[in-house]
Each structure stands twice: as C-alpha cells, then as structure tokens.
Write a protein that holds these residues in place. Structure first.
Motif, PDB file in Angstrom:
ATOM      1  N   UNK A  65      -3.945  -2.981 -60.833  1.00 29.06           N
ATOM      2  CA  UNK A  65      -5.259  -3.100 -60.223  1.00 29.06           C
ATOM      3  C   UNK A  65      -6.019  -4.302 -60.734  1.00 29.06           C
ATOM      4  N   UNK A  66      -7.296  -4.368 -60.322  1.00 25.77           N
ATOM      5  CA  UNK A  66      -8.194  -5.456 -60.702  1.00 25.77           C
ATOM      6  C   UNK A  66      -9.506  -4.836 -61.159  1.00 25.77           C
ATOM      7  N   UNK A  67     -10.007  -5.242 -62.311  1.00 24.76           N
ATOM      8  CA  UNK A  67     -11.222  -4.672 -62.895  1.00 24.76           C
ATOM      9  C   UNK A  67     -12.439  -5.064 -62.065  1.00 24.76           C
ATOM     10  N   UNK A  68     -13.207  -4.053 -61.629  1.00 25.79           N
ATOM     11  CA  UNK A  68     -14.445  -4.282 -60.888  1.00 25.79           C
ATOM     12  C   UNK A  68     -15.661  -4.214 -61.795  1.00 25.79           C
ATOM     13  N   UNK A  69     -15.672  -3.246 -62.722  1.00 26.39           N
ATOM     14  CA  UNK A  69     -16.797  -3.120 -63.648  1.00 26.39           C
ATOM     15  C   UNK A  69     -16.338  -2.396 -64.903  1.00 26.39           C
ATOM     16  N   UNK A  70     -17.037  -2.658 -65.994  1.00 25.20           N
ATOM     17  CA  UNK A  70     -16.750  -2.004 -67.272  1.00 25.20           C
ATOM     18  C   UNK A  70     -17.997  -1.220 -67.659  1.00 25.20           C
ATOM     19  N   UNK A  71     -17.811   0.084 -67.888  1.00 24.64           N
ATOM     20  CA  UNK A  71     -18.945   0.968 -68.149  1.00 24.64           C
ATOM     21  C   UNK A  71     -19.171   1.232 -69.629  1.00 24.64           C
ATOM     22  N   UNK A  72     -18.185   0.982 -70.470  1.00 22.29           N
ATOM     23  CA  UNK A  72     -18.302   1.261 -71.899  1.00 22.29           C
ATOM     24  C   UNK A  72     -18.069  -0.013 -72.698  1.00 22.29           C
ATOM     25  N   UNK A  82     -15.610  10.750 -69.340  1.00 20.17           N
ATOM     26  CA  UNK A  82     -16.620   9.720 -69.075  1.00 20.17           C
ATOM     27  C   UNK A  82     -15.925   8.427 -68.643  1.00 20.17           C
ATOM     28  N   UNK A  83     -16.495   7.750 -67.645  1.00 18.58           N
ATOM     29  CA  UNK A  83     -15.897   6.528 -67.100  1.00 18.58           C
ATOM     30  C   UNK A  83     -15.953   5.399 -68.117  1.00 18.58           C
ATOM     31  N   UNK A  84     -14.783   4.763 -68.325  1.00 10.41           N
ATOM     32  CA  UNK A  84     -14.701   3.587 -69.188  1.00 10.41           C
ATOM     33  C   UNK A  84     -14.791   2.328 -68.334  1.00 10.41           C
ATOM     34  N   UNK A  85     -14.050   2.318 -67.212  1.00 10.28           N
ATOM     35  CA  UNK A  85     -14.115   1.178 -66.300  1.00 10.28           C
ATOM     36  C   UNK A  85     -13.723   1.606 -64.902  1.00 10.28           C
ATOM     37  N   UNK A  86     -14.079   0.762 -63.934  1.00  9.38           N
ATOM     38  CA  UNK A  86     -13.741   0.989 -62.531  1.00  9.38           C
ATOM     39  C   UNK A  86     -12.874  -0.178 -62.091  1.00  9.38           C
ATOM     40  N   UNK A  87     -11.768   0.154 -61.386  1.00  8.52           N
ATOM     41  CA  UNK A  87     -10.878  -0.887 -60.907  1.00  8.52           C
ATOM     42  C   UNK A  87     -10.533  -0.660 -59.446  1.00  8.52           C
ATOM     43  N   UNK A  92      -8.978   0.658 -52.860  1.00  8.79           N
ATOM     44  CA  UNK A  92      -9.777   1.824 -53.233  1.00  8.79           C
ATOM     45  C   UNK A  92     -10.324   1.614 -54.634  1.00  8.79           C
ATOM     46  N   UNK A  93     -11.530   2.129 -54.886  1.00 10.07           N
ATOM     47  CA  UNK A  93     -12.094   2.083 -56.227  1.00 10.07           C
ATOM     48  C   UNK A  93     -11.635   3.310 -56.996  1.00 10.07           C
ATOM     49  N   UNK A  94     -11.168   3.086 -58.223  1.00 17.57           N
ATOM     50  CA  UNK A  94     -10.672   4.153 -59.089  1.00 17.57           C
ATOM     51  C   UNK A  94     -11.350   4.033 -60.441  1.00 17.57           C
ATOM     52  N   UNK A  95     -11.549   5.158 -61.095  1.00 15.85           N
ATOM     53  CA  UNK A  95     -12.152   5.156 -62.429  1.00 15.85           C
ATOM     54  C   UNK A  95     -11.098   5.461 -63.472  1.00 15.85           C
TER      55      UNK A  95
END
Length: 125
Positions: A65-72, A82-87, A92-95
């Motif tokens: 995948x490709x990293x969309x956002x980092x939550x931690x 708890x979500x660490x990152x979203x890719x 599709x977006x996956x956590x």
C-alpha cells in the motif's frame, strides 16, 4: 458478522465479513488479489518519523500500500485497536491498528511512502 452490499462495475454483490480478534503479526486482514500485475521495484525512502529506537512489538503491513496519514507519533501511548496509520491499497483506505496496548517506539514510513506486504511499518514497546 457484518453484511455489506457492494457494487462493482454495475454488478451487485452481497458480502458477509466475519470479524476476528487482531493478531500480533497482522492486525488488519484482507483478501489477497487473485492476480497482480508485475510492478517495478520502487526505491526505498529513508524513515522520516523514526526516533531511532526500535520497539519489541513489530507492526507489519497486511498488504502492499501507500501511506495516506499517520495518526500516532513515537513516544505516544496507544490502546489496542487504536489507529496508527491509514494507507491506500486497491483504491480503498485501510487502517493499521495497534495489536496491543503500548507506546509507539518508531514509525518506519512517512506519508506518501509505498510499502510491501509484511514490511515493518511501526514498532511498539
């Protein structure tokens, strides 16, 4: 179990998804694609958000995948689930979630980085 109705290219599918507990090696589960086109190897980017320390609990990528956002962030306490990152994978977006309670020791990817299945993308203590 959860039931979903999905429309793909005008075809409607009824899908039932069984929820299972997160496993330490792959907290996010997804079906592998039936056939994948060969891809050229992408150059590896240096980890930008790592604090240099590596934790004892490795959080691995369940699929490419490709990293969309980092939550931690390193040093942040996280609870199991708890979500660490979203890719993004297969459009599709996956956590990626914490497999257990702990403290983020390192994040080995940055927003925009691509990764392969099984790659260590974060570590926890």
């Amino acid at each position: 179990m959860k039931s979903y109705t999905i429309t793909v290219n005008g075809n409607v599918y009824d899908v039932t998804v069984e929820e299972t507990g997160a496993t330490p090696s792959a907290p996010v589960k997804a079906a592998a694609p039936k056939a994948a086109a060969p891809k050229a190897a992408a150059p590896k980017a240096a980890p930008a958000a790592s604090n240099g320390a590596e934790g004892s609990i490795k959080v691995t990528a369940p699929m490419p995948g490709k990293v969309l956002s980092i939550s931690a962030n390193p040093g942040q306490s996280v609870k199991r689930g708890e979500t660490i990152l979203v890719f993004e994978a297969m459009k599709m977006e996956n956590s990626v979630v914490a497999p257990e309670d702990g403290t983020v020791a390192s994040i080995a990817v940055s927003v925009g980085d691509s990764f392969e299945a099984g790659a260590v993308i974060a570590t926890l203590n």
